[in-house]
Design an enzyme around this catalytic site. Structure first.
Site, PDB file in Angstrom:
ATOM      1  CB  CYS A   1      49.820  38.435  40.615  1.00  0.00           C
ATOM      2  SG  CYS A   1      48.629  36.590  41.044  1.00  0.00           S
TER       3      CYS A   1
ATOM      4  CB  CYS B   1      47.865  32.513  47.398  1.00  0.00           C
ATOM      5  SG  CYS B   1      46.229  33.507  46.788  1.00  0.00           S
TER       6      CYS B   1
HETATM    7  N1  DGL Z   1      46.788  37.000  42.681  1.00  0.00           N
HETATM    8  C1  DGL Z   1      46.796  35.581  42.784  1.00  0.00           C
HETATM    9  C2  DGL Z   1      47.438  34.832  43.606  1.00  0.00           C
HETATM   10  O1  DGL Z   1      48.799  35.356  44.350  1.00  0.00           O
HETATM   11  C3  DGL Z   1      45.336  35.181  43.574  1.00  0.00           C
HETATM   12  C4  DGL Z   1      45.104  33.737  43.289  1.00  0.00           C
HETATM   13  C5  DGL Z   1      44.309  33.168  41.827  1.00  0.00           C
HETATM   14  O2  DGL Z   1      44.432  33.785  41.007  1.00  0.00           O
HETATM   15  O3  DGL Z   1      44.653  32.636  41.871  1.00  0.00           O
HETATM   16  O4  DGL Z   1      47.892  33.553  43.564  1.00  0.00           O
END
Ligand code: DGL
Length: 278
Positions: A74, A185
């Protein structure tokens, strides 16, 4: 010599399956345990302290499973907590920010690099710092894209609503004349064709999922902790939200079969400490 322990991966939900996809394709002999924190998605609109608390409990869970390496798939979690996690745990931990920044610095010719990411990732300034640590002369143009990940996760990836949001977010990047854009993201690789069309063919896209998979492969090799070559690895899933929802939405991100998803019901304490955001 080989190390048969699995590799742990965590994400705020299903988006990190784009990272797992790259790992499964490039490292087929490895076993993986994936934790999707769907009960607490999205991370991108949380404070850095909240994301850090969630990242710590995710990493602790994976360490308890006996993993040999943790991938913070993430971007929001890596941006908020990677150095703190690395300092706190004995298990090696890698995250998506630095590999993506390195690829962007290698790719750009104009040294004008765009970043599309969640609010948490942009405001942490991790990508900006990583890029400048690699090339102090690079100019970074970050764009917060708060609507994109929930839209991509929640509905039709190819809808006009998504296209409208993408059009709005790429506007400032086109005006800044960047020649490289980091997809900061986990969800954005799913809309690569739309981004390519709206940014134009002269702009290179850096997919942080591909870059981290490369880094994991190199790390296993250098540390001598890869699994036995030629075997077919296994992969399994935990989610903190509804396992069935994880399975049905996740397949689109993983592009490989998702078999059993187990519910991890931990997190009540964290939930309480996060108050109204949960
Ligand atoms: N996995 C998150 C990221 O890459 C996805 C978006 C989120 O959780 O807001 O930031």
């Amino acid at each position: 010599m080989f190390d048969a322990r699995p590799i742990g991966v965590f994400d705020s939900g299903v988006g990190g399956l784009t990272v797992l996809h790259e790992c499964l394709v490039n490292l087929p002999a490895e076993d993986f345990i994936y934790l999707g924190d769907t009960g607490f998605f999205p991370y991108g609109s949380r404070t850095l302290e909240e994301v850090r608390a969630l990242a710590f409990r995710n990493a602790s869970f994976l360490v308890e499973q006996g993993v040999k390496l943790i991938i913070v798939a993430c971007n929001s979690a890596a941006a908020a907590a990677l150095p703190q996690l690395q300092a706190a745990f004995d298990t090696p931990i890698v995250g998506v920010v630095m590999p993506g920044a390195r690829a962007a610095v290698q790719e750009t010719r104009s040294r004008r690099v765009g970043l599309m990411a969640t609010v948490a990732t942009v405001r942490s300034e991790s990508y900006q710092q990583a890029l400048l640590s690699l090339d102090a002369g690079v100019e970074v143009f970050p764009v917060e894209c708060p609507r994109l990940a929930p839209l991509i996760q929640g509905g039709d990836v190819f809808s006009e609503e998504v296209e409208e949001a993408v059009r709005e977010y790429v506007g400032p990047l086109k005006a800044s004349e960047v020649d490289t854009v980091i997809l900061g993201c986990t969800h954005y690789p799913l809309i690569t064709p739309m981004l390519r069309r709206l940014l134009g063919p002269q702009v290179s896209l850096v997919n942080s999922a591909e870059e981290i998979a490369r880094e994991v492969g190199e790390t296993l090799e250098r540390k001598g902790v890869g699994n036995k070559e030629g075997r077919e690895g296994d992969y399994r899933f935990y989610s903190t939200g509804d396992p069935e929802a994880f399975r049905s939405v996740g397949a689109r991100f993983l592009q490989l079969p998702i078999r059993e998803v187990l519910l991890w019901e931990a997190g009540a304490e964290v939930a309480a400490s996060l108050g109204q955001h949960v």
